[in-house]
Design an enzyme around this catalytic site. Structure first.
Site, PDB file in Angstrom:
ATOM      1  N   HIS A   1       0.724  -1.289  -0.066  1.00 40.93           N
ATOM      2  CA  HIS A   1      -0.201  -0.184   0.233  1.00 40.93           C
ATOM      3  C   HIS A   1       0.868   1.393  -0.080  1.00 40.93           C
ATOM      4  O   HIS A   1       0.824   2.182  -0.785  1.00 40.93           O
ATOM      5  CB  HIS A   1      -0.811   0.221   1.210  1.00 40.93           C
ATOM      6  CG  HIS A   1      -1.956   1.314   1.213  1.00 40.93           C
ATOM      7  ND1 HIS A   1      -1.636   2.351   1.775  1.00 40.93           N
ATOM      8  CD2 HIS A   1      -3.174   1.173   0.745  1.00 40.93           C
ATOM      9  CE1 HIS A   1      -2.275   3.163   1.884  1.00 40.93           C
ATOM     10  NE2 HIS A   1      -3.622   2.824   1.175  1.00 40.93           N
TER      11      HIS A   1
ATOM     12  N   GLU B   1      -3.701  -4.390   9.157  1.00 38.57           N
ATOM     13  CA  GLU B   1      -4.028  -3.569   8.110  1.00 38.57           C
ATOM     14  C   GLU B   1      -2.989  -2.264   8.163  1.00 38.57           C
ATOM     15  O   GLU B   1      -3.499  -1.234   8.480  1.00 38.57           O
ATOM     16  CB  GLU B   1      -5.552  -2.941   8.150  1.00 38.57           C
ATOM     17  CG  GLU B   1      -6.403  -4.184   8.090  1.00 38.57           C
ATOM     18  CD  GLU B   1      -7.990  -3.747   7.733  1.00 38.57           C
ATOM     19  OE1 GLU B   1      -7.934  -2.892   6.741  1.00 38.57           O
ATOM     20  OE2 GLU B   1      -8.895  -4.135   8.477  1.00 38.57           O
TER      21      GLU B   1
ATOM     22  N   HIS C   1      -1.061   0.793   6.803  1.00 40.78           N
ATOM     23  CA  HIS C   1      -1.382   1.708   5.596  1.00 40.78           C
ATOM     24  C   HIS C   1      -0.113   2.575   5.608  1.00 40.78           C
ATOM     25  O   HIS C   1       0.913   2.043   5.168  1.00 40.78           O
ATOM     26  CB  HIS C   1      -2.677   2.338   5.940  1.00 40.78           C
ATOM     27  CG  HIS C   1      -3.939   1.603   5.511  1.00 40.78           C
ATOM     28  ND1 HIS C   1      -4.146   1.245   4.449  1.00 40.78           N
ATOM     29  CD2 HIS C   1      -4.753   1.399   6.626  1.00 40.78           C
ATOM     30  CE1 HIS C   1      -5.299   0.539   4.496  1.00 40.78           C
ATOM     31  NE2 HIS C   1      -5.617   0.740   5.619  1.00 40.78           N
TER      32      HIS C   1
ATOM     33  N   GLU D   1      -4.648   0.209  10.859  1.00 43.44           N
ATOM     34  CA  GLU D   1      -5.890   0.508  11.025  1.00 43.44           C
ATOM     35  C   GLU D   1      -6.732  -0.140  11.991  1.00 43.44           C
ATOM     36  O   GLU D   1      -7.706   0.346  12.392  1.00 43.44           O
ATOM     37  CB  GLU D   1      -6.499   0.360   9.650  1.00 43.44           C
ATOM     38  CG  GLU D   1      -7.913   1.045   9.371  1.00 43.44           C
ATOM     39  CD  GLU D   1      -8.528   1.079   7.882  1.00 43.44           C
ATOM     40  OE1 GLU D   1      -9.594   1.435   7.980  1.00 43.44           O
ATOM     41  OE2 GLU D   1      -7.777   0.771   6.892  1.00 43.44           O
TER      42      GLU D   1
END
Length: 280
Positions: free
Chosen positions: A215, A255, A257, A271
């Protein structure tokens, strides 16, 4: 190697972007309409649907951040003053440009926006419909940005002239981008690759673990980079030749980011509700 996590708000707040600025670690809470710091300070933007996303250290003793949900670019001064500038087009990626202004991608407008520290706003079309410009970085006196649906890297002069560099891999879905000492790194979330583009337009691609969905990327001083592996819940370190030298497990469902380099340390926004501090 050590990984330390600091809880930020609650899981549903969604820490997303992260930056080290003014002696503090700041993160955007994309689902809560707030900005928070590692030390516990929380700034409510009084706009729950504002979706604060990417955050950077500004040139004026302040952090700046995109508000993707309500068409604004926000600012919080180190003195605590909070303000925002309207900029239509779903601003997302953000960087400080070579001219000292803030430059951002306008995802729904197929344009790049510019905001001065005094609040003056300009927009420049990228010339490609439906390209969905994502992240943006400053390198070599120009602005470089990923075209997520255009499958290309764009570059723009401060006067608005655009050049588009198509990617070798089809449907790669480029997202994160970061300027290194000698080239620009980017990630391909759909192709599970890291890419690098030189100032003369040469593109190289390097494989990552299948299904990891990279990401964000942060270029390192030694010519390599760090990459968040969103679907794998991990952080990877690549050397200047594009080889993975280290991989850090951040936990199932973490998660990861945004990420930021602070000397030898790395900060990652998770996240799931925290920021992770990685000390190699």
């Amino acid at each position: 190697m050590s990984v330390t996590e600091y809880a930020i708000g609650v899981e549903s707040d969604g820490p997303y972007g992260v930056v080290v600025a003014g002696g503090e670690v700041w993160t955007t809470l994309v689902h809560a309409g707030r900005i928070a710091t590692r030390s516990g300070r929380v700034v409510d933007l009084d706009a729950a649907e504002s979706r604060p996303s990417v955050i950077v250290d500004g040139p004026d003793d302040a952090v700046w951040f995109t508000r993707n949900g309500d068409d604004r670019v926000g600012r919080i001064g180190y003195d605590g003053v909070v303000s925002a500038v309207e900029l239509a087009g779903a601003p997302y990626g953000l960087c400080v440009g070579p001219d000292g202004a803030l430059w951002c991608t306008l995802m729904s407008a197929d344009a790049i926006g510019r905001v001065t520290v005094d609040g003056e706003v300009s927009t420049y079309p990228i010339g490609t419909a439906g390209a969905f410009p994502a992240m943006i970085a400053s390198y070599g006196g120009e602005l470089w940005f990923t075209l997520n649906q255009g499958n290309a890297i764009g570059r723009m002069t401060t006067g608005g002239a655009v050049t588009t560099c198509p990617l070798p891999t089809e449907a790669a879905g480029p997202v994160g981008i970061s300027a290194g000492p000698e080239a620009v790194w980017f990630v391909e979330i759909q192709a599970d690759r890291v890419g690098r583009i030189s100032v003369d337009g040469k593109i190289e691609e390097f494989p990552l673990p299948a299904g990891c969905k990279p990401h964000a990327v942060a270029a390192a001083a030694d010519g390599g980079c760090w990459v968040t592996l969103w679907a794998a819940g991990a952080l990877a370190r690549l050397d200047a030749e594009g080889n993975i030298t280290d991989q850090y497990d951040l936990g199932t469902g973490s998660e990861p980011h945004g990420l930021a380099i602070d000397g030898d340390w790395v900060w990652v926004a998770l996240e799931k509700g925290s920021v992770a501090h990685i000390q190699p």
